[in-house]
Write a protein that holds these residues in place. Structure first.
Motif, PDB file in Angstrom:
ATOM      1  N   TRP A 119       0.839  -1.202   0.000  1.00  0.00           N
ATOM      2  CA  TRP A 119       0.000   0.000   0.000  1.00  0.00           C
ATOM      3  C   TRP A 119       0.870   1.246   0.000  1.00  0.00           C
ATOM      4  O   TRP A 119       0.567   2.229  -0.693  1.00  0.00           O
ATOM      5  CB  TRP A 119      -0.913   0.005   1.225  1.00  0.00           C
ATOM      6  CG  TRP A 119      -1.815   1.199   1.304  1.00  0.00           C
ATOM      7  CD1 TRP A 119      -3.080   1.315   0.801  1.00  0.00           C
ATOM      8  CD2 TRP A 119      -1.523   2.466   1.920  1.00  0.00           C
ATOM      9  NE1 TRP A 119      -3.597   2.559   1.058  1.00  0.00           N
ATOM     10  CE2 TRP A 119      -2.670   3.287   1.753  1.00  0.00           C
ATOM     11  CE3 TRP A 119      -0.431   2.982   2.603  1.00  0.00           C
ATOM     12  CZ2 TRP A 119      -2.728   4.598   2.238  1.00  0.00           C
ATOM     13  CZ3 TRP A 119      -0.480   4.284   3.085  1.00  0.00           C
ATOM     14  CH2 TRP A 119      -1.614   5.080   2.906  1.00  0.00           C
ATOM     15  N   ARG A 142      -7.889  10.746   0.488  1.00  0.00           N
ATOM     16  CA  ARG A 142      -8.698   9.620  -0.002  1.00  0.00           C
ATOM     17  C   ARG A 142      -8.030   8.277   0.303  1.00  0.00           C
ATOM     18  O   ARG A 142      -8.678   7.333   0.762  1.00  0.00           O
ATOM     19  CB  ARG A 142      -8.933   9.754  -1.513  1.00  0.00           C
ATOM     20  CG  ARG A 142      -9.855  10.900  -1.904  1.00  0.00           C
ATOM     21  CD  ARG A 142     -10.333  10.747  -3.336  1.00  0.00           C
ATOM     22  NE  ARG A 142      -9.240  10.691  -4.305  1.00  0.00           N
ATOM     23  CZ  ARG A 142      -8.676  11.758  -4.857  1.00  0.00           C
ATOM     24  NH1 ARG A 142      -9.079  12.974  -4.519  1.00  0.00           N
ATOM     25  NH2 ARG A 142      -7.705  11.631  -5.745  1.00  0.00           N
ATOM     26  N   THR A 145      -8.190   7.560   4.072  1.00  0.00           N
ATOM     27  CA  THR A 145      -9.564   7.259   4.498  1.00  0.00           C
ATOM     28  C   THR A 145      -9.945   5.832   4.122  1.00  0.00           C
ATOM     29  O   THR A 145     -10.505   5.080   4.934  1.00  0.00           O
ATOM     30  CB  THR A 145     -10.549   8.259   3.861  1.00  0.00           C
ATOM     31  OG1 THR A 145     -10.213   9.585   4.273  1.00  0.00           O
ATOM     32  CG2 THR A 145     -11.971   7.950   4.287  1.00  0.00           C
ATOM     33  N   GLU A 146      -9.648   5.443   2.891  1.00  0.00           N
ATOM     34  CA  GLU A 146      -9.987   4.091   2.432  1.00  0.00           C
ATOM     35  C   GLU A 146      -9.313   3.030   3.286  1.00  0.00           C
ATOM     36  O   GLU A 146      -9.954   2.059   3.709  1.00  0.00           O
ATOM     37  CB  GLU A 146      -9.579   3.919   0.966  1.00  0.00           C
ATOM     38  CG  GLU A 146     -10.412   4.724  -0.017  1.00  0.00           C
ATOM     39  CD  GLU A 146      -9.813   4.722  -1.408  1.00  0.00           C
ATOM     40  OE1 GLU A 146      -8.775   4.041  -1.613  1.00  0.00           O
ATOM     41  OE2 GLU A 146     -10.372   5.406  -2.291  1.00  0.00           O
ATOM     42  N   ARG A 147      -8.032   3.208   3.579  1.00  0.00           N
ATOM     43  CA  ARG A 147      -7.319   2.170   4.334  1.00  0.00           C
ATOM     44  C   ARG A 147      -7.746   2.134   5.800  1.00  0.00           C
ATOM     45  O   ARG A 147      -7.958   1.067   6.370  1.00  0.00           O
ATOM     46  CB  ARG A 147      -5.808   2.378   4.230  1.00  0.00           C
ATOM     47  CG  ARG A 147      -5.047   1.284   4.989  1.00  0.00           C
ATOM     48  CD  ARG A 147      -3.565   1.375   4.796  1.00  0.00           C
ATOM     49  NE  ARG A 147      -2.870   0.428   5.647  1.00  0.00           N
ATOM     50  CZ  ARG A 147      -2.428  -0.766   5.283  1.00  0.00           C
ATOM     51  NH1 ARG A 147      -2.626  -1.175   4.032  1.00  0.00           N
ATOM     52  NH2 ARG A 147      -1.801  -1.561   6.126  1.00  0.00           N
ATOM     53  N   ALA A 150     -11.245   0.728   6.358  1.00  0.00           N
ATOM     54  CA  ALA A 150     -11.339  -0.704   6.048  1.00  0.00           C
ATOM     55  C   ALA A 150     -10.825  -1.568   7.194  1.00  0.00           C
ATOM     56  O   ALA A 150     -11.082  -2.780   7.215  1.00  0.00           O
ATOM     57  CB  ALA A 150     -10.547  -1.008   4.772  1.00  0.00           C
TER      58      ALA A 150
END
Length: 263
Positions: A119, A142, A145-147, A150
């Motif tokens: 990542w 972004r 936030t996604e990681r 999740a």
């Protein structure tokens, strides 16, 4: 960029990221000669998604790196132009982002791929390819936030205890925190080690130091700040500033135009 010195653009995190990230900064640093700094302990963790030249962090050359909370200062040295995005994480943002107990990264700075794996490589590559600083910061927001979202959620107890410590400037006994939660001292310490990395006592110490440094920067007198922030005396505050900030209270200068006030 040809100008010397640091150039920075800062952005507040989006609403979804705000519980986990306090600040995002795109930066470029270039100096005429090497610059060495003592980076003070703070109640949060720092993630550097960098590209360009490496910098020295506690003697190790790193371009992108991640660390946990610390109860000591860190020495950095910048000798060549550096560029990237700096992320200031809350302890809980770091815990969810890194996916490991925070005690494993306390007082530690590691290459970012050792903590975040593929990542990190993809994130750094995408940020480096984004020329506009506002777009770079939006992309970092972004990706983070996604990681983070999740990852498994954390329980509310330690964030509540952490907020209490922040509100009191670190002036809150460990037994009081444990009692309010209905936990034993041992269980509170174990949960702090997992989600924050420091013991409650060490965390309070870092928070108290940050509050005192802030008060000095806003024009507070040393003796008054020592009393307000819960140090035994000025000698105690002096020792804490040397250990946590690599400086002394007398070297913390008020900012121009500042005035005293509550933290």
């Amino acid at each position: 960029m040809s100008e010397l010195g640091p150039v920075m653009v800062e952005a507040a995190p989006s609403a979804a990221l705000r519980p986990y990230v306090t600040r995002l900064t795109a930066y470029h640093e270039r100096y005429g000669e090497p610059v060495t700094r003592a980076e003070a302990a703070m109640p949060g963790a720092v993630l550097i998604l960098g590209f360009g030249s490496a910098m020295e962090v506690d003697g190790e050359r790193l371009t992108s790196f991640a660390g946990g909370l610390a109860d000591r200062f860190t020495v950095t040295r910048t000798a060549e132009p550096t560029e990237g995005v700096q992320v200031f994480l809350t302890p809980f943002g770091a815990r969810r982002l890194y996916g490991v107990p925070m005690r494993h990264v306390t007082n530690t700075v590691l290459p970012v791929e050792d903590v975040l794996g593929p990542w990190a490589r993809a994130a750094v590559a995408r940020l480096a390819e984004t020329p506009s600083w506002p777009e770079r910061l939006a992309l970092a927001d972004r990706l983070l936030t996604e990681r983070i979202l999740a990852a498994p959620e954390l329980g509310p107890e330690v964030p509540w205890a952490w907020a209490r410590l922040l509100r009191t400037g670190g002036d809150l006994g460990v037994s009081s925190l444990a009692g309010s939660l209905g936990w034993s001292h041992r269980h509170l310490v174990a949960r702090f080690h997992d989600q924050i990395g420091l013991t409650p006592k060490a965390a309070a110490r870092v928070i108290r130091f940050g509050r005192a440094a802030h008060r000095l920067r806003t024009g507070g007198a040393i003796a008054q700040v020592a009393a307000e922030c819960g140090f035994y005396d000025q000698a105690h505050m002096n020792r804490e500033f040397r250990a946590l900030g690599g400086t002394t209270p007398g070297q913390i200068l008020p900012r121009p135009g500042s005035s005293g006030g509550a933290h």
